[in-house]
Motif scaffolding. Structure first.
Motif, PDB file in Angstrom:
ATOM      1  N   LEU A  73     -40.214  37.310  80.446  1.00 22.30           N
ATOM      2  CA  LEU A  73     -39.075  36.725  81.131  1.00 22.30           C
ATOM      3  C   LEU A  73     -39.524  35.640  82.092  1.00 22.30           C
ATOM      4  O   LEU A  73     -38.879  34.590  82.207  1.00 22.30           O
ATOM      5  CB  LEU A  73     -38.316  37.818  81.890  1.00 22.30           C
ATOM      6  CG  LEU A  73     -36.966  37.433  82.469  1.00 22.30           C
ATOM      7  CD1 LEU A  73     -35.924  37.372  81.354  1.00 22.30           C
ATOM      8  CD2 LEU A  73     -36.522  38.426  83.543  1.00 22.30           C
ATOM      9  N   MET A  74     -40.633  35.890  82.798  1.00 23.77           N
ATOM     10  CA  MET A  74     -41.117  34.926  83.763  1.00 23.77           C
ATOM     11  C   MET A  74     -42.626  35.049  83.938  1.00 23.77           C
ATOM     12  O   MET A  74     -43.214  36.085  83.610  1.00 23.77           O
ATOM     13  CB  MET A  74     -40.406  35.103  85.120  1.00 23.77           C
ATOM     14  CG  MET A  74     -40.594  36.474  85.728  1.00 23.77           C
ATOM     15  SD  MET A  74     -39.333  36.914  86.975  1.00 23.77           S
ATOM     16  CE  MET A  74     -39.360  35.513  88.065  1.00 23.77           C
ATOM     17  N   LYS A  75     -43.226  33.964  84.422  1.00 27.36           N
ATOM     18  CA  LYS A  75     -44.653  33.946  84.724  1.00 27.36           C
ATOM     19  C   LYS A  75     -44.806  33.672  86.214  1.00 27.36           C
ATOM     20  O   LYS A  75     -44.294  32.678  86.730  1.00 27.36           O
ATOM     21  CB  LYS A  75     -45.372  32.870  83.914  1.00 27.36           C
ATOM     22  CG  LYS A  75     -46.868  32.771  84.216  1.00 27.36           C
ATOM     23  CD  LYS A  75     -47.522  31.656  83.412  1.00 27.36           C
ATOM     24  CE  LYS A  75     -49.007  31.531  83.733  1.00 27.36           C
ATOM     25  NZ  LYS A  75     -49.651  30.439  82.953  1.00 27.36           N
ATOM     26  N   LEU A  76     -45.531  34.569  86.888  1.00 28.32           N
ATOM     27  CA  LEU A  76     -45.718  34.458  88.326  1.00 28.32           C
ATOM     28  C   LEU A  76     -47.176  34.155  88.635  1.00 28.32           C
ATOM     29  O   LEU A  76     -48.071  34.777  88.061  1.00 28.32           O
ATOM     30  CB  LEU A  76     -45.297  35.761  89.021  1.00 28.32           C
ATOM     31  CG  LEU A  76     -43.844  36.205  88.797  1.00 28.32           C
ATOM     32  CD1 LEU A  76     -43.606  37.575  89.424  1.00 28.32           C
ATOM     33  CD2 LEU A  76     -42.868  35.185  89.370  1.00 28.32           C
ATOM     34  N   MET A  77     -47.396  33.207  89.536  1.00 24.60           N
ATOM     35  CA  MET A  77     -48.735  32.854  89.962  1.00 24.60           C
ATOM     36  C   MET A  77     -49.046  33.607  91.249  1.00 24.60           C
ATOM     37  O   MET A  77     -48.353  33.438  92.262  1.00 24.60           O
ATOM     38  CB  MET A  77     -48.841  31.347  90.192  1.00 24.60           C
ATOM     39  CG  MET A  77     -48.247  30.499  89.072  1.00 24.60           C
ATOM     40  SD  MET A  77     -49.030  30.763  87.468  1.00 24.60           S
ATOM     41  CE  MET A  77     -50.610  29.964  87.774  1.00 24.60           C
ATOM     42  N   VAL A  78     -50.077  34.450  91.221  1.00 19.49           N
ATOM     43  CA  VAL A  78     -50.409  35.290  92.376  1.00 19.49           C
ATOM     44  C   VAL A  78     -51.303  34.494  93.324  1.00 19.49           C
ATOM     45  O   VAL A  78     -52.435  34.157  92.972  1.00 19.49           O
ATOM     46  CB  VAL A  78     -51.118  36.580  91.932  1.00 19.49           C
ATOM     47  CG1 VAL A  78     -51.344  37.503  93.132  1.00 19.49           C
ATOM     48  CG2 VAL A  78     -50.290  37.303  90.863  1.00 19.49           C
TER      49      VAL A  78
END
Length: 347
Positions: free
Chosen positions: A189-194
């Motif tokens: 659904l989404m890509k998150l950058m930590v």
């Protein structure tokens, strides 16, 4: 679509319950996870929306702790898979195991096959360093992520309605890795950058991890309640013009799109853009943002806010874009800026 009216007391009560549950989960996770507010909120929004999350960041930033804490908050079954080049599909989904005798009557004690479930059979699954496994093993997750089921030996096994995958990949060590194919990326659904913690957050992390251990948060929300939140969020209305705005953003990610104004960075740097799943994800997440902001309708600002994490793994750059150091985030920002300045139009 059924209209929802703010004066409806039942609606107000449901919306407040939604916000209370979301805030309680956020606070409980915050007892274990220092900072990372956007990552925690993104993971919770994806969970409620019924999607999966791809996390990208260097080791040691609390990605595993986040999923484990989320499972404790929901009192859900948690499973972790460390992806390696020698991992096989059966190591994920399970396999048929031969059992000796005991099924028949009298002298008919023949052996039989029994399905032994793999670690994918969990409510929350952490796929750690997913890009280290071969494409064959990665593809074993496709059906699970899309259909919430696993088929083996012609029999389909249900994974449950909540089934949530959080996959991680390390952006630094790329030797010996297998980049996720577009079809696999599109399932997230989404890509998150930590991000790396700030010095102040590092101080808090050191205090929590080098002194007496902190008690786990305990259950604050059940799986059934998350499903109720998901169903409620889907009922939030979206105006035709706002829906069209979300569609235009997705269409604008494609070079030479005839239906949207040309964006220079797209025409120059993008090989191809998002699938329709991108528009679906934007609308589902924008509805959750509206509820959390105390509104009963989706605004264009909600659409813009979720566009980057939804589309950054769906916009594929060409060689020139990669060579010039352009990021998908830059392109998406150009698109939302250009379309936000254009007059609204209805579907």
């Amino acid at each position: 679509m059924t209209e929802m009216h703010p004066e409806d007391e039942q609606l107000k009560e449901q919306a407040q319950q939604f916000r209370d549950r979301f805030s309680e989960m956020r606070s409980a996770i915050g007892q274990q996870i220092v900072g990372q507010t956007e990552i925690v909120d993104g993971a919770l929004m994806a969970l409620v929306a019924g999607g999966h999350v791809l996390l990208e960041g260097v080791p040691g930033l609390g990605k595993t702790m986040l999923v484990r804490t989320l499972s404790e908050v929901l009192e859900a079954k948690f499973s972790r898979i460390q992806f390696t080049p020698d991992l096989m599909p059966a190591d994920l989904i399970g396999t048929e195991v031969m059992r000796a005798g005991g099924q028949g009557e009298g002298n008919d004690r023949s052996s039989y096959f029994e399905f032994q479930p793999g670690p994918v059979f969990a409510d929350l699954l952490l796929a750690d360093e997913i890009n280290r496994a071969t494409p064959k093993t990665q593809s074993a997750l496709l059906e699970a992520m899309q259909e919430h089921s696993v088929t083996t030996a012609g029999i389909t096994h249900d994974l449950g309605e909540l089934f949530f995958v959080m996959a991680t990949q390390n952006p630094l060590e790329m030797e010996g890795t297998y980049p996720l194919p577009e079809a696999q990326l599109d399932r997230f659904l989404m890509k998150l950058m930590v991000p790396y913690p700030t010095p102040e957050e590092m101080e808090t992390i050191m205090d929590r991890t080098t002194s007496d251990p902190i008690d786990p948060p305990g259950k604050v929300c059940g799986i059934e309640e998350v499903i109720e939140m998901r169903n409620f969020a889907r009922r939030i209305p979206i105006a035709d013009s706002v829906r069209r705005f979300a569609i235009d953003i997705v269409m604008a990610t494609h070079p030479n799109s005839p239906s949207t104004p040309a964006v220079a960075s797209v025409e120059r740097f993008v090989r191809y853009g998002s699938s329709p799943r991108g528009a679906q994800a934007i609308i589902r997440l924008a509805k959750i943002l509206a509820i959390m902001d105390g509104r009963y309708h989706v605004a264009r600002e909600d659409v813009v806010q979720v566009s980057t994490p939804v589309l950054r793994h769906r916009v594929m750059l060409n060689f020139e874009g990669s060579a010039d150091g352009v990021s998908p985030d830059d392109v998406i920002n150009d698109i939302t800026t250009a379309l936000s300045a254009a007059p609204a139009k209805s579907a």
